[in-house]
Design a protein around this motif. Structure first.
Motif, PDB file in Angstrom:
ATOM      1  N   GLU A 149       0.821  -1.220   0.000  1.00 13.15           N
ATOM      2  CA  GLU A 149       0.000   0.000   0.000  1.00 13.15           C
ATOM      3  C   GLU A 149       0.847   1.259   0.000  1.00 13.15           C
ATOM      4  OE1 GLU A 149      -3.498   2.165   2.717  1.00 13.15           O
ATOM      5  OE2 GLU A 149      -2.663   0.215   3.317  1.00 13.15           O
ATOM      6  N   PHE A 150       2.013   1.197   0.601  1.00 11.47           N
ATOM      7  CA  PHE A 150       2.887   2.365   0.701  1.00 11.47           C
ATOM      8  C   PHE A 150       4.247   2.072   0.060  1.00 11.47           C
ATOM      9  CE2 PHE A 150      -0.255   3.162   3.965  1.00 11.47           C
ATOM     10  CZ  PHE A 150      -0.484   4.529   3.852  1.00 11.47           C
ATOM     11  N   ARG A 151       4.232   1.313  -1.035  1.00  9.71           N
ATOM     12  CA  ARG A 151       5.491   0.884  -1.656  1.00  9.71           C
ATOM     13  C   ARG A 151       6.216   2.015  -2.362  1.00  9.71           C
ATOM     14  NH1 ARG A 151       1.425  -1.010  -5.106  1.00  9.71           N
ATOM     15  NH2 ARG A 151       1.607  -0.273  -7.274  1.00  9.71           N
ATOM     16  N   GLY A 152       5.497   3.085  -2.770  1.00 11.56           N
ATOM     17  CA  GLY A 152       6.155   4.152  -3.504  1.00 11.56           C
ATOM     18  C   GLY A 152       6.787   3.620  -4.774  1.00 11.56           C
ATOM     19  N   ALA A 153       8.075   3.919  -4.983  1.00  9.24           N
ATOM     20  CA  ALA A 153       8.760   3.515  -6.205  1.00  9.24           C
ATOM     21  C   ALA A 153       9.516   2.199  -6.008  1.00  9.24           C
ATOM     22  CB  ALA A 153       9.709   4.612  -6.659  1.00  9.24           C
ATOM     23  N   TYR A 298      15.032   7.526 -16.573  1.00  8.15           N
ATOM     24  CA  TYR A 298      16.029   6.797 -15.791  1.00  8.15           C
ATOM     25  C   TYR A 298      15.399   5.513 -15.268  1.00  8.15           C
ATOM     26  CZ  TYR A 298      18.796  11.101 -15.820  1.00  8.15           C
ATOM     27  OH  TYR A 298      19.527  12.193 -16.231  1.00  8.15           O
ATOM     28  N   LEU A 299      16.205   4.707 -14.602  1.00  8.99           N
ATOM     29  CA  LEU A 299      15.718   3.523 -13.913  1.00  8.99           C
ATOM     30  C   LEU A 299      15.990   3.668 -12.420  1.00  8.99           C
ATOM     31  CD1 LEU A 299      16.827   0.481 -16.141  1.00  8.99           C
ATOM     32  CD2 LEU A 299      14.485   1.292 -15.740  1.00  8.99           C
ATOM     33  N   LEU A 300      15.041   3.213 -11.607  1.00 10.23           N
ATOM     34  CA  LEU A 300      15.240   3.070 -10.169  1.00 10.23           C
ATOM     35  C   LEU A 300      14.947   1.613  -9.861  1.00 10.23           C
ATOM     36  CD1 LEU A 300      15.916   4.350  -7.459  1.00 10.23           C
ATOM     37  CD2 LEU A 300      13.487   4.880  -7.173  1.00 10.23           C
ATOM     38  N   ASP A 306      10.727   9.037 -14.720  1.00  6.76           N
ATOM     39  CA  ASP A 306      10.883  10.262 -15.505  1.00  6.76           C
ATOM     40  C   ASP A 306      11.282  11.392 -14.566  1.00  6.76           C
ATOM     41  OD1 ASP A 306      10.143   9.138 -17.953  1.00  6.76           O
ATOM     42  OD2 ASP A 306       8.003   9.464 -17.573  1.00  6.76           O
ATOM     43  N   VAL A 307      12.305  12.133 -14.957  1.00  9.54           N
ATOM     44  CA  VAL A 307      12.737  13.292 -14.174  1.00  9.54           C
ATOM     45  C   VAL A 307      12.373  14.551 -14.951  1.00  9.54           C
ATOM     46  CG1 VAL A 307      14.682  14.509 -13.130  1.00  9.54           C
ATOM     47  CG2 VAL A 307      14.602  11.993 -13.110  1.00  9.54           C
ATOM     48  N   LEU A 314       7.732   7.973 -10.933  1.00  8.30           N
ATOM     49  CA  LEU A 314       7.541   6.793 -11.758  1.00  8.30           C
ATOM     50  C   LEU A 314       6.954   7.204 -13.095  1.00  8.30           C
ATOM     51  CD1 LEU A 314       6.101   4.145  -9.241  1.00  8.30           C
ATOM     52  CD2 LEU A 314       8.443   4.351 -10.118  1.00  8.30           C
ATOM     53  N   ALA A 315       7.389   6.537 -14.156  1.00 12.03           N
ATOM     54  CA  ALA A 315       6.956   6.884 -15.511  1.00 12.03           C
ATOM     55  C   ALA A 315       5.444   6.958 -15.590  1.00 12.03           C
ATOM     56  CB  ALA A 315       7.486   5.857 -16.505  1.00 12.03           C
ATOM     57  N   GLY A 316       4.962   8.006 -16.261  1.00  8.33           N
ATOM     58  CA  GLY A 316       3.529   8.196 -16.391  1.00  8.33           C
ATOM     59  C   GLY A 316       2.928   9.062 -15.308  1.00  8.33           C
ATOM     60  N   GLY A 317       3.774   9.751 -14.538  1.00 12.28           N
ATOM     61  CA  GLY A 317       3.260  10.663 -13.517  1.00 12.28           C
ATOM     62  C   GLY A 317       2.881   9.998 -12.224  1.00 12.28           C
ATOM     63  N   GLY A 318       3.572   8.905 -11.871  1.00 12.45           N
ATOM     64  CA  GLY A 318       3.256   8.167 -10.658  1.00 12.45           C
ATOM     65  C   GLY A 318       3.923   8.740  -9.422  1.00 12.45           C
TER      66      GLY A 318
END
Length: 394
Positions: A149-153, A298-300, A306-307, A314-318
């Motif tokens: 639920e709170f995993r973030g990236a 980039y990759l995490l 996306d920066v 996260l890509a797509g505005g996450g």
């Protein structure tokens, strides 16, 4: 011939507990060997073997500048296009050099969620880098023992609960250098994992968690002593459900990490954290590979990021995906953007993380006998020079 010692004089010395005008420090043999104020540095120089021969002694006139202890980043994933899960030592050194140019002389290398087998390999690699004179203090596992639920990236397909066998493998791979692990205590086996990691000498941080106030208090009672990037990756503060941040504030042994980039946490909330946990806020970067680089993809870990305008998502505005922060900017923003008194702000990236990591007897201060890590800055905390183990790095 390289200088065998350095004296920095006529500086304003500022640490987390003192301020001295017209100060000087002598760096030699990798430690601070003497300090004082006024013109006493000349006598100290004369007592150094070879002190009269140039360039055996590097003399630095720091008039108009401020001398700080070297910064300690206890939560950082990389920089300069490099992530710390990269097995190439030269690449990791490039990322460390980027942060060192911004004042960070000691770093805990953070790893994002990955399969346990991969993390075992990465932790073992960082163990090899620790103690090589690179300023690496060890590794930090941010995952995979996190709440979805709170995993973030963090990759949801790789999240899992901690089991004894995995814990023992990771601890063994670190060979005493696994410095910290972030976990969600409410997961199956979470409380037992806290106790097992702590018994092995690993600092446990509560983070990326769905736990509530009571659950966080229980985790801290079990031995957890850090809150991973407070306010991010956890429940917020509600007047009837105070959550893990208030739980951490209530525990005098707990350090609260903060990403102070003006994006992750509002300036007034940063000020509230400093007031609510005096002397226990550690400024971190949580910096990822894009730090010091241009905007773009980039990759995490395994996830695309996306920066844009220096903000990683996260890509797509996450979700926000780490930061592109450096500790000098975190310090400047704390003082000028959040109204944190200078001494408290300096402590938050020197003596506070040193204490949280159990290293307060060696790092985070400019006292005699401490590591010769120092940062010279101007009035706006722009880094002018950096010394690590007494060697001039910037």
């Amino acid at each position: 011939m390289a200088a065998t010692a350095t004296v920095i004089h006529s500086a304003r010395l500022l640490t987390g507990h003192e301020e001295i005008a017209d100060a000087w420090v002598l760096l030699s043999d990798g430690i601070i060997t003497a300090r004082g104020s006024g013109s006493g540095w000349r006598d100290a120089l004369a007592a150094v073997p070879g002190g009269g021969a140039e360039p055996a002694i590097d003399v630095v006139d720091a008039a108009g500048l401020t001398l700080l202890p070297g910064f300690i980043d206890m939560h950082c994933h990389g920089a300069a296009g490099v992530a710390y899960d990269d097995p190439d030592q030269a690449e990791i050194e490039r990322a460390l050099a980027l942060h060192r140019s911004h004042g960070t002389t000691r770093s805990v290398l953070s790893l994002v969620t990955a399969p346990v087998d991969a993390l075992v390999t990465q932790v073992a690699h960082i163990a090899e880098l620790t103690g090589q004179g690179l300023g690496v203090l060890g590794s930090h596992l941010e995952g995979p023992f996190l709440a979805d639920e709170f995993r973030g990236a963090h990759d949801p397909t790789m999240l899992c609960s901690a089991d004894a066998a995995s814990i023992d493998r990771l601890v063994a791979a670190g060979a005493g250098t696994l410095r910290q692990v972030t976990l969600a205590p409410e997961l199956d086996g979470g409380m037992a994992a806290i106790e097992r990691f702590v018994a092995a000498g690993v600092i446990v941080a509560v983070g990326h968690t769905a736990t509530d106030y009571a659950g966080a208090r229980a985790a801290f009672a079990a031995g957890a002593s850090v809150l991973t990037h407070a306010f991010n990756g956890m429940r917020g503060i509600h007047h009837r459900a105070p959550g893990p941040v208030v739980a951490a504030m209530a525990e005098p042994q707990v350090t609260l990490e903060l990403i102070n980039d003006g994006v992750h946490v509002h300036p007034d909330v940063v000020a509230m954290a400093f007031a609510g946990a005096p002397g226990r806020v550690a400024l971190i970067t949580d910096a990822m590979a894009a730090t010091g680089c241009s905007d773009g993809p980039y990759l995490l870990g395994s996830l695309e990021v996306d920066v844009l305008d220096g903000v990683a998502r996260l890509a797509g505005g996450g979700s926000i995906a780490g930061s592109t922060l450096t500790l000098d900017r975190a310090l400047l923003h704390a003082v000028q953007g959040c109204g944190v008194p200078e001494q408290q702000a300096v402590a938050a990236l020197t003596s506070v993380p040193a204490r949280a990591l159990g290293l307060a007897d060696r790092f985070g201060d400019l006292a005699v006998g401490y590591a010769a890590d120092a940062v010279l800055v101007d009035v706006d905390f722009t880094v002018i020079s950096v010394w690590a183990d007494g060697a001039r790095a910037v």
